[in-house]
Design a protein around this motif. Structure first.
Motif, PDB file in Angstrom:
ATOM      1  N   ALA A 113     -14.681   4.870 -15.133  1.00  0.00           N
ATOM      2  CA  ALA A 113     -16.172   4.927 -14.673  1.00  0.00           C
ATOM      3  C   ALA A 113     -16.213   3.120 -14.826  1.00  0.00           C
ATOM      4  CB  ALA A 113     -16.943   5.609 -15.672  1.00  0.00           C
ATOM      5  N   SER A 114     -17.003   2.698 -13.990  1.00  0.00           N
ATOM      6  CA  SER A 114     -17.466   1.272 -14.212  1.00  0.00           C
ATOM      7  C   SER A 114     -18.960   1.129 -14.155  1.00  0.00           C
ATOM      8  CB  SER A 114     -16.914   0.703 -12.986  1.00  0.00           C
ATOM      9  OG  SER A 114     -17.536  -0.393 -12.490  1.00  0.00           O
ATOM     10  N   PRO A 115     -19.508   1.717 -15.423  1.00  0.00           N
ATOM     11  CA  PRO A 115     -20.925   1.742 -15.510  1.00  0.00           C
ATOM     12  C   PRO A 115     -21.845   0.251 -15.196  1.00  0.00           C
ATOM     13  CG  PRO A 115     -20.123   1.839 -17.435  1.00  0.00           C
ATOM     14  CD  PRO A 115     -18.664   1.803 -16.429  1.00  0.00           C
ATOM     15  N   GLY A 116     -22.919   0.395 -14.766  1.00  0.00           N
ATOM     16  CA  GLY A 116     -23.774  -0.881 -14.301  1.00  0.00           C
ATOM     17  C   GLY A 116     -24.928  -0.503 -13.522  1.00  0.00           C
ATOM     18  N   GLU A 128     -25.083   0.195 -10.712  1.00  0.00           N
ATOM     19  CA  GLU A 128     -24.876   1.265  -9.634  1.00  0.00           C
ATOM     20  C   GLU A 128     -25.187   2.672  -9.980  1.00  0.00           C
ATOM     21  OE1 GLU A 128     -24.042   1.062  -6.384  1.00  0.00           O
ATOM     22  OE2 GLU A 128     -23.472  -0.918  -6.259  1.00  0.00           O
ATOM     23  N   CYS A 129     -25.230   2.738 -11.399  1.00  0.00           N
ATOM     24  CA  CYS A 129     -25.425   4.425 -11.906  1.00  0.00           C
ATOM     25  C   CYS A 129     -26.887   4.551 -11.272  1.00  0.00           C
ATOM     26  CB  CYS A 129     -25.386   3.991 -13.594  1.00  0.00           C
ATOM     27  SG  CYS A 129     -23.787   3.564 -14.119  1.00  0.00           S
ATOM     28  N   GLY A 130     -27.728   3.645 -11.290  1.00  0.00           N
ATOM     29  CA  GLY A 130     -29.298   3.945 -10.975  1.00  0.00           C
ATOM     30  C   GLY A 130     -29.262   4.642  -9.353  1.00  0.00           C
ATOM     31  N   SER A 131     -28.180   4.505  -8.483  1.00  0.00           N
ATOM     32  CA  SER A 131     -28.083   5.240  -7.157  1.00  0.00           C
ATOM     33  C   SER A 131     -26.941   6.153  -7.103  1.00  0.00           C
ATOM     34  CB  SER A 131     -28.174   4.249  -6.126  1.00  0.00           C
ATOM     35  OG  SER A 131     -27.199   3.392  -6.125  1.00  0.00           O
ATOM     36  N   CYS A 132     -26.471   6.439  -8.589  1.00  0.00           N
ATOM     37  CA  CYS A 132     -25.294   7.408  -8.116  1.00  0.00           C
ATOM     38  C   CYS A 132     -25.574   8.870  -8.163  1.00  0.00           C
ATOM     39  CB  CYS A 132     -24.275   6.990  -9.576  1.00  0.00           C
ATOM     40  SG  CYS A 132     -23.060   8.094  -9.649  1.00  0.00           S
ATOM     41  N   GLU A 133     -25.322   9.415  -7.268  1.00  0.00           N
ATOM     42  CA  GLU A 133     -25.566  10.788  -6.927  1.00  0.00           C
ATOM     43  C   GLU A 133     -24.647  11.810  -7.871  1.00  0.00           C
ATOM     44  OE1 GLU A 133     -24.132   8.813  -4.916  1.00  0.00           O
ATOM     45  OE2 GLU A 133     -22.346   9.457  -4.387  1.00  0.00           O
ATOM     46  N   TRP A 145     -22.661  13.904 -14.209  1.00  0.00           N
ATOM     47  CA  TRP A 145     -21.389  14.579 -14.798  1.00  0.00           C
ATOM     48  C   TRP A 145     -20.617  13.293 -15.302  1.00  0.00           C
ATOM     49  CZ3 TRP A 145     -22.727  19.052 -14.331  1.00  0.00           C
ATOM     50  CH2 TRP A 145     -23.368  19.509 -13.170  1.00  0.00           C
ATOM     51  N   CYS A 146     -21.217  12.389 -15.455  1.00  0.00           N
ATOM     52  CA  CYS A 146     -20.610  10.944 -16.089  1.00  0.00           C
ATOM     53  C   CYS A 146     -21.173  10.623 -17.233  1.00  0.00           C
ATOM     54  CB  CYS A 146     -20.845   9.736 -14.984  1.00  0.00           C
ATOM     55  SG  CYS A 146     -20.131   8.400 -15.702  1.00  0.00           S
ATOM     56  N   SER A 147     -20.018  10.806 -18.319  1.00  0.00           N
ATOM     57  CA  SER A 147     -20.705  10.478 -19.717  1.00  0.00           C
ATOM     58  C   SER A 147     -20.828   8.878 -19.730  1.00  0.00           C
ATOM     59  CB  SER A 147     -19.875  11.135 -20.720  1.00  0.00           C
ATOM     60  OG  SER A 147     -18.415  10.524 -20.678  1.00  0.00           O
ATOM     61  N   ALA A 148     -20.118   8.126 -19.101  1.00  0.00           N
ATOM     62  CA  ALA A 148     -20.258   6.606 -19.175  1.00  0.00           C
ATOM     63  C   ALA A 148     -21.343   6.151 -18.372  1.00  0.00           C
ATOM     64  CB  ALA A 148     -19.045   6.131 -18.638  1.00  0.00           C
ATOM     65  N   ARG A 149     -22.494   6.877 -17.898  1.00  0.00           N
ATOM     66  CA  ARG A 149     -23.387   6.315 -17.070  1.00  0.00           C
ATOM     67  C   ARG A 149     -24.243   5.502 -17.829  1.00  0.00           C
ATOM     68  NH1 ARG A 149     -24.741  11.871 -17.876  1.00  0.00           N
ATOM     69  NH2 ARG A 149     -26.874  12.051 -19.201  1.00  0.00           N
ATOM     70  N   VAL A 150     -24.872   4.507 -17.322  1.00  0.00           N
ATOM     71  CA  VAL A 150     -25.811   3.571 -17.989  1.00  0.00           C
ATOM     72  C   VAL A 150     -27.130   4.078 -17.646  1.00  0.00           C
ATOM     73  CG1 VAL A 150     -27.016   1.383 -17.965  1.00  0.00           C
ATOM     74  CG2 VAL A 150     -24.537   1.694 -17.605  1.00  0.00           C
ATOM     75  N   ALA A 160     -18.299   0.806  -5.256  1.00  0.00           N
ATOM     76  CA  ALA A 160     -19.397   1.046  -6.294  1.00  0.00           C
ATOM     77  C   ALA A 160     -19.006   1.489  -7.607  1.00  0.00           C
ATOM     78  CB  ALA A 160     -20.399   1.883  -6.026  1.00  0.00           C
ATOM     79  N   CYS A 161     -17.912   2.074  -7.696  1.00  0.00           N
ATOM     80  CA  CYS A 161     -17.221   2.798  -8.893  1.00  0.00           C
ATOM     81  C   CYS A 161     -16.362   3.675  -8.787  1.00  0.00           C
ATOM     82  CB  CYS A 161     -18.610   3.483  -9.891  1.00  0.00           C
ATOM     83  SG  CYS A 161     -18.223   4.264 -11.385  1.00  0.00           S
ATOM     84  N   PRO A 162     -15.229   3.577  -9.179  1.00  0.00           N
ATOM     85  CA  PRO A 162     -13.969   4.445  -8.978  1.00  0.00           C
ATOM     86  C   PRO A 162     -14.065   5.960  -9.388  1.00  0.00           C
ATOM     87  CG  PRO A 162     -13.008   2.335  -9.936  1.00  0.00           C
ATOM     88  CD  PRO A 162     -14.546   2.276  -9.876  1.00  0.00           C
ATOM     89  N   ALA A 163     -14.887   5.919 -10.579  1.00  0.00           N
ATOM     90  CA  ALA A 163     -15.144   7.329 -10.881  1.00  0.00           C
ATOM     91  C   ALA A 163     -16.040   8.189  -9.845  1.00  0.00           C
ATOM     92  CB  ALA A 163     -15.934   7.411 -12.369  1.00  0.00           C
ATOM     93  N   ARG A 164     -16.928   7.272  -9.370  1.00  0.00           N
ATOM     94  CA  ARG A 164     -18.128   8.082  -8.372  1.00  0.00           C
ATOM     95  C   ARG A 164     -17.096   8.439  -7.319  1.00  0.00           C
ATOM     96  NH1 ARG A 164     -22.995   4.457  -6.357  1.00  0.00           N
ATOM     97  NH2 ARG A 164     -23.975   5.890  -4.961  1.00  0.00           N
ATOM     98  N   GLU A 165     -16.216   7.796  -6.839  1.00  0.00           N
ATOM     99  CA  GLU A 165     -15.488   8.091  -5.607  1.00  0.00           C
ATOM    100  C   GLU A 165     -14.549   9.312  -6.071  1.00  0.00           C
ATOM    101  OE1 GLU A 165     -11.700   7.703  -2.733  1.00  0.00           O
ATOM    102  OE2 GLU A 165     -11.939   8.106  -4.994  1.00  0.00           O
TER     103      GLU A 165
END
Ligand code: SF4
Ligand code: ZN
Length: 495
Positions: A469-472, A474-479, A483-488, A258-263
């Motif tokens: 971060a790979s914003p997109g 997935e940000c809508g369901s990112c828990e 803490w992510c400044s790149a979030r969409v 989903a996103c490397p930063a999330r992991e």
């Protein structure tokens, strides 16, 4: 083994270090040292950490960890803004209790040391000592009586500095900016508490003979010779020992996809957004799994039946009536395919076992937790159960959608769970019925498909040092979006 220092580690070669800081509270503690001992403001301390990274005198840390550290520093200040009339001074050196014996004791030891770790303070006259234990959030694991007793004892009897009259142990939730007192009493009361709750438990700890393989195996210098850690060279299909040693599970794999930063941020155990983490569907799924776990663990073992009691949910799941009804419907269908119909003795069943394997070819510790392992005619079957609120087809490629199935196929296929022609099953509970799919690891096509899925899951992850971060969408369901400044920004996401 670690506490008994005379048992030397067996690690052969130095390992490659991770590029990014792995210790979640490392930047927080470094910044607090600057604030308390070099008189910096929060902002200046953060800038100084960045400067250290820029000139290579400190390890880089992920942008998400920086956001968290800034929050944690502000919240720590808030938690202790009221000093209660007794200003406390930050202590540079942590307290350590040391005991030296004239002759070796029954363990052959002559020296004991216990050190506390946290923020340390004392009153101006030295009569009071205070230890502040930092926690990511207060809803996490509570400190045990033993932990509190040992901490209070080290404050009461450790050095450096004159022994205090009063000691205090406090726990601070960095998410909430709130502190709770765990112990506040005289020196004598702290020593007494240790005698009752700490001393024996610490003795058990250094005498412990139990192996408990898990995520700790990744950092353990005894791993290469550990008798409790099964080795499966080539399990992940990677032949590259040049990377930092890590753990991997299918949960990590899904998060990374989903996103490397999330992991990466999940690995730091940063506080998650509960509205995402505990969405209605996720809670219903957890409640169903928890019911099945309790049913399957009950002794004597009896297969599940279609009658589901009205109070089937465990107390921690507060499901709305509609979800409770739907969950009961799903569970009724499980009775048709309950694996306990095939099992005979207690030894034929393992409910949610923790499986750990070391893949030395990739230098990765693999963690897995099947919903159920059961023995059918002498061979092990790996069963995963999923729930769906919809009746229409839910997946075109289950091995890709659920990488734990691909891992299961590879493990069963290579005999990691024991000999014989085992299999992997996927049970999907839907409102109108149940699907039971079988994957045969001894069919070349299935095995090859599983290996392909694992390769896709692991290759990028294994060589990734940055976890960008790979914003997109997935940000809508990112828990961990907070803490992510790149979030969409997506409606419903945390601002
Ligand atoms: S908010 Fe988006 S970009 Fe940031 S970690 Fe989550 S999924 Fe990745
Ligand atoms: Zn069952």
């Amino acid at each position: 083994m670690s506490a008994r220092r005379n048992l030397s580690p067996t690690v052969a070669a130095p390992r490659k270090r991770e590029v990014l800081e792995q210790f979640t509270n490392g930047p927080f503690m470094a910044a607090m040292d600057l604030i308390e001992h070099a008189d910096r403001s929060v902002q200046d301390a953060l800038c100084e950490l960045d400067a250290r990274v820029a000139c290579n005198t400190a390890r880089p840390f992920h942008d998400g960890l920086r956001q968290w550290t800034a929050h944690a520093l502000a919240m720590y200040g808030q938690a202790f803004s009221d000093d209660g009339g007794q200003p406390m001074l930050a202590v540079r050196r942590r307290w350590t209790y040391r005991s030296r014996l004239a002759a070796p004791d029954k363990r052959g030891a002559t020296t004991y040391e216990i050190t506390v770790w946290g923020r340390c303070y004392r009153s101006a006259d030295g009569a009071t000592r205070e230890l502040r234990l930092v926690a990511n959030h207060l809803r996490g694991r509570a400190r045990t009586d033993t932990e509190v007793a040992v901490a209070a004892f080290v404050l009461a009897a450790g050095g450096p500095g004159p022994v205090p009259q009063r000691v205090r142990v406090v726990r601070c939730g960095l998410l909430e900016g709130r502190a709770e007192t765990l112990f506040d009493g005289t020196r004598e009361a702290a020593v007494e508490l240790y005698r009752h709750h700490g001393q024996e438990a610490l003795g058990d700890l250094v005498e412990g003979q139990e192996f408990r393989p898990g995520s700790a195996c990744a950092d353990c210098s005894y791993a290469p010779v550990c008798p409790a850690l099964p080795r499966q060279p080539g399990l992940l299909g990677l032949d590259d020992r040049s990377r930092p040693r890590r753990t991997w599970s299918a949960t990590n794999g899904r998060a990374y996809r989903a996103c490397p930063a999330r992991e990466h941020l999940r690995r730091h155990h940063l506080p998650v957004d509960l509205t995402v983490e505990r969405s209605a569907a996720a809670e219903r799924g957890r409640a169903v799994h928890s019911y099945l776990e309790r049913r399957h663990e009950a002794r004597p073992h009896t297969p599940c039946v279609p009658h589901i009691p009205g109070n089937w949910t465990a107390d921690q799941y507060k499901l709305p009536m509609a979800d409770r009804d739907l969950g009961a419907r799903l569970l009724r269908h499980h009775a048709e395919v309950c694996p306990l119909r095939q099992t005979h003795g207690d030894d034929d069943l393992q409910v949610e076992p923790d499986l750990v394997f070391d893949d030395p070819a990739a230098d990765v510790v693999v963690l897995a937790k099947p919903d159920l392992l059961y023995r059918d005619h002498g061979v092990w079957v790996w069963r995963e159960t999923k729930t769906s609120a919809r009746d229409r087809s839910w997946s075109s490629d289950p091995l890709t959608d659920y990488p734990q199935l691909a891992l299961a196929v590879e493990l069963v296929g290579r005999g990691a769970l024991g000999g014989g022609r085992g299999r992997v099953e996927l049970e999907v509970l839907r409102p109108s019925g149940v699907d039971l799919m079988t994957f045969d690891p001894f069919t070349a096509g299935t095995r090859a498909a599983a290996r392909q899925v694992l390769a896709r899951q692991l290759q990028r992850w294994h060589t990734d040092d940055e976890f960008a971060a790979s914003p997109g969408v997935e940000c809508g369901s990112c828990e961990v979006a907070r803490w992510c400044s790149a979030r969409v920004p997506i409606a419903g996401n945390v601002a």
